[in-house]
Each structure stands twice: as structure tokens, then as C-alpha cells.
Design a protein around this motif. Structure first.
Motif, PDB file in Angstrom:
ATOM      1  N   SER A   1      80.661  27.926 -40.984  1.00 55.44           N
ATOM      2  CA  SER A   1      80.042  26.978 -40.057  1.00 55.44           C
ATOM      3  C   SER A   1      81.082  26.039 -39.464  1.00 55.44           C
ATOM      4  N   SER A   2      82.020  25.608 -40.326  1.00 52.34           N
ATOM      5  CA  SER A   2      83.082  24.728 -39.843  1.00 52.34           C
ATOM      6  C   SER A   2      83.960  25.436 -38.816  1.00 52.34           C
TER       7      SER A   2
ATOM      8  N   ALA B   1      77.920  29.948 -50.995  1.00 56.24           N
ATOM      9  CA  ALA B   1      77.562  28.697 -50.319  1.00 56.24           C
ATOM     10  C   ALA B   1      78.797  28.039 -49.710  1.00 56.24           C
ATOM     11  N   THR B   2      79.903  28.074 -50.449  1.00 53.84           N
ATOM     12  CA  THR B   2      81.155  27.511 -49.932  1.00 53.84           C
ATOM     13  C   THR B   2      81.635  28.278 -48.708  1.00 53.84           C
TER      14      THR B   2
ATOM     15  N   VAL C   1      79.778  30.021 -46.593  1.00 51.74           N
ATOM     16  CA  VAL C   1      78.897  29.712 -45.461  1.00 51.74           C
ATOM     17  C   VAL C   1      79.299  28.392 -44.820  1.00 51.74           C
ATOM     18  N   THR C   2      79.641  27.418 -45.656  1.00 49.88           N
ATOM     19  CA  THR C   2      80.066  26.118 -45.136  1.00 49.88           C
ATOM     20  C   THR C   2      81.351  26.245 -44.324  1.00 49.88           C
ATOM     21  N   LYS C   3      82.298  27.043 -44.836  1.00 47.73           N
ATOM     22  CA  LYS C   3      83.566  27.229 -44.134  1.00 47.73           C
ATOM     23  C   LYS C   3      83.345  27.957 -42.806  1.00 47.73           C
TER      24      LYS C   3
ATOM     25  N   ASP D   1      82.160  25.660 -35.534  1.00 46.38           N
ATOM     26  CA  ASP D   1      82.204  24.375 -34.827  1.00 46.38           C
ATOM     27  C   ASP D   1      83.540  24.200 -34.115  1.00 46.38           C
TER      28      ASP D   1
END
Length: 280
Positions: A80-81, A73-74, A76-78, A84
Motif C-alpha cells: 500500500s505504501s 499483514a506487513t 500488504v502495508t508495504k 501511494d
């Protein structure tokens, strides 16, 4: 299960005590049974220990799985960042490219203004004596060239006519006119300019390979021309448009190195920056 076996052992022991006349053979059988029961108890204990170990392994696997899920999950967040940030960077690159294109247009127009002034300056001596001039001592910007009846067309007339075709997007006509200047008037001060604008016309037609050859001829035939820096710059642009970035970058870096204070060098630096290349 273990309790049941222990009960059997207890019963066997009581039976032994209760039977005073028990033979030695009976005693041996009883002892054998007790030994078997003890082995069964030991085996059951080992089985219970194995089950406990399995349970511990399952617990550790569950904990590690939960940790991996959290890590995923971490991650995936990174990701996505990062996406962006990449999107924002792409937007910045596109804005930079747009500004570079606008600057190219401005420089091109400025080059035309200089060329036009040179053409008018070249025509000034003839215009001073030609009929139709509006003032005895006209400035360079006010000179209008009017060829007398029956006079042949001058290189200035041909050049200006070709440039008007270029401005209107009639690139084939423009190329024809500029080539006429180069061919008929090779010693004219406008010959190098005309050769350069042939390259610009080809570039506008997206005939990048032909444009490269034409810009090469400007550099080769007119090495001292003020069009050399512009020819090298547009040659670099043409290579990049052909997706041949390496020679394009080399051309842009050459402009920066050989013509560091020119407007073309500023444009070359901007283009190199948009490509992620150091211009130093």
C-alpha cells in the motif's frame, strides 16, 4: 487403560501366589498373559508418545501460521505504501509533462515572433518606397506592408497569411500557404520557416508520421537553418506520440548533444527527464 492392565497383572500375580498347587503349565500361561499385558502397556505408551508428537506438530503449525499471517499483514502495508508513492510519482510526472507542454507553447510562440520579425525585416526595403508607410524611417516592428494595386502577392504576404491560418487552427489552409512559399519562393529567407510550419501544422493535426517526414525535409534541405533544432525536437515528440519511444529518445538526445545551449535542448532535457532517461 494402562492402569487397568496393571491391575490385571497384579490380580494374576496374587492368584499365582494364592494357588500353591499351580502346575508348571499354569505358571507358563500366567507368565504369557503377563507378557501380553506388558506388550499392551508398551504399545499404549508408544501411542501416547505419538499423540504428544502430533500435538507438538499442530502447535508448531499454528505458530508458523500466525507468523505468516503477521508477515502477510506487513507485506500488504508495504505494498500500500509503494502504491501511494507510485501515485505521487505519477502526479509529479503529469505535472512535469504539463510544464513541458507549456514551455513548448512558449517556444513555439517565440519562434513565431522571430519569424514575424524576419518577415517584416525582409519586407522593409520594399515598404520604404511603397505608398501608405506612416513614417519615413519606420522601425522593423512598425513596418506595414501594403502591396500596390495590381501587384502580385509577395512571399511575405503568403507566409503571414498562412501563419494566421495556423493560429486560427485552419491547418489545411496553413499547409497550403506554407507550401506555396516553399514552392514558389524556394530561395526566400522564409522558405525554411515555411517548411518548418508545415511540420507544425501536421503535428497539430496529429498526423505524426507525416510530420516526421516534413521535419526530416527541414533538416535535409535547410541544414544551416535556425529551424533545425526545432525540427529535431518536434520529430522526437512525434515519435513519442506514436509510442515509438526509442527513436524519439534518440532524437531528443541528439538535440541535447548537437544544440546544447538552445531552448530546444532545454525542452528535450525536460522531456527526457519525464521519460526517466538521463540526458547526459
Amino acid at each position: 487403560m494402562i492402569m487397568s492392565i496393571r491391575k490385571h497383572i497384579a490380580v494374576a500375580a496374587v492368584a499365582l501366589l494364592a494357588t500353591a498347587c499351580a502346575t508348571s503349565s499354569d505358571m507358563e500361561k500366567l507368565q504369557s498373559q503377563i507378557s501380553d499385558l506388558q506388550e499392551q502397556i508398551a504399545a499404549l505408551k508408544r501411542t501416547a508418545s505419538s499423540k504428544e508428537e502430533v500435538q507438538n506438530v499442530n502447535t508448531r503449525i499454528a505458530e508458523q501460521t500466525e507468523t505468516l499471517l503477521k508477515s502477510n499483514a506487513t507485506l500488504v502495508t508495504k505494498v500500500s505504501s509503494i502504491e501511494d508513492r507510485l501515485n505521487n510519482a505519477q502526479g509529479s510526472v503529469e505535472q512535469t509533462n504539463y510544464r513541458v507542454d507549456r514551455l513548448v507553447q512558449q517556444v513555439t510562440q517565440a519562434q513565431h515572433d522571430v519569424d514575424d520579425l524576419k518577415a517584416r525585416a525582409a519586407a522593409a526595403p520594399a515598404a520604404a518606397t511603397a505608398p501608405g508607410t506612416t513614417s519615413p524611417n519606420p522601425s522593423v516592428a512598425e513596418v506595414t506592408v501594403q502591396s500596390p494595386p495590381g501587384a502580385t502577392e509577395s512571399p511575405v504576404d503568403t507566409y503571414q497569411s498562412a501563419y494566421r491560418d495556423y493560429q486560427r487552427g485552419n491547418y489545411d489552409l496553413a499547409i497550403s500557404g506554407f507550401r506555396e512559399v516553399v514552392t514558389k519562393y524556394p530561395k526566400s529567407d522564409l522558405a525554411d520557416n515555411a517548411a518548418y510550419w508545415i511540420g507544425e501544422s501536421l503535428y497539430s493535426q496529429k498526423k505524426y508520421r507525416d510530420a516526421i517526414q516534413q521535419f526530416d525535409s527541414v533538416v535535409t534541405k535547410y541544414p544551416r537553418s535556425d529551424k533545425v533544432a526545432g525540427a529535431l525536437l518536434k520529430k522526437g515528440y512525434a515519435y513519442i506520440a506514436l509510442n515509438e519511444k526509442s527513436p524519439g529518445i534518440v532524437q531528443l538526445q541528439y538535440v541535447v548533444h548537437e544544440h546544447p545551449t538552445s531552448p530546444e535542448a532545454a525542452l528535450a532535457r525536460q522531456k527526457l527527464k519525464s521519460l526517466g532517461v538521463d540526458s547526459k
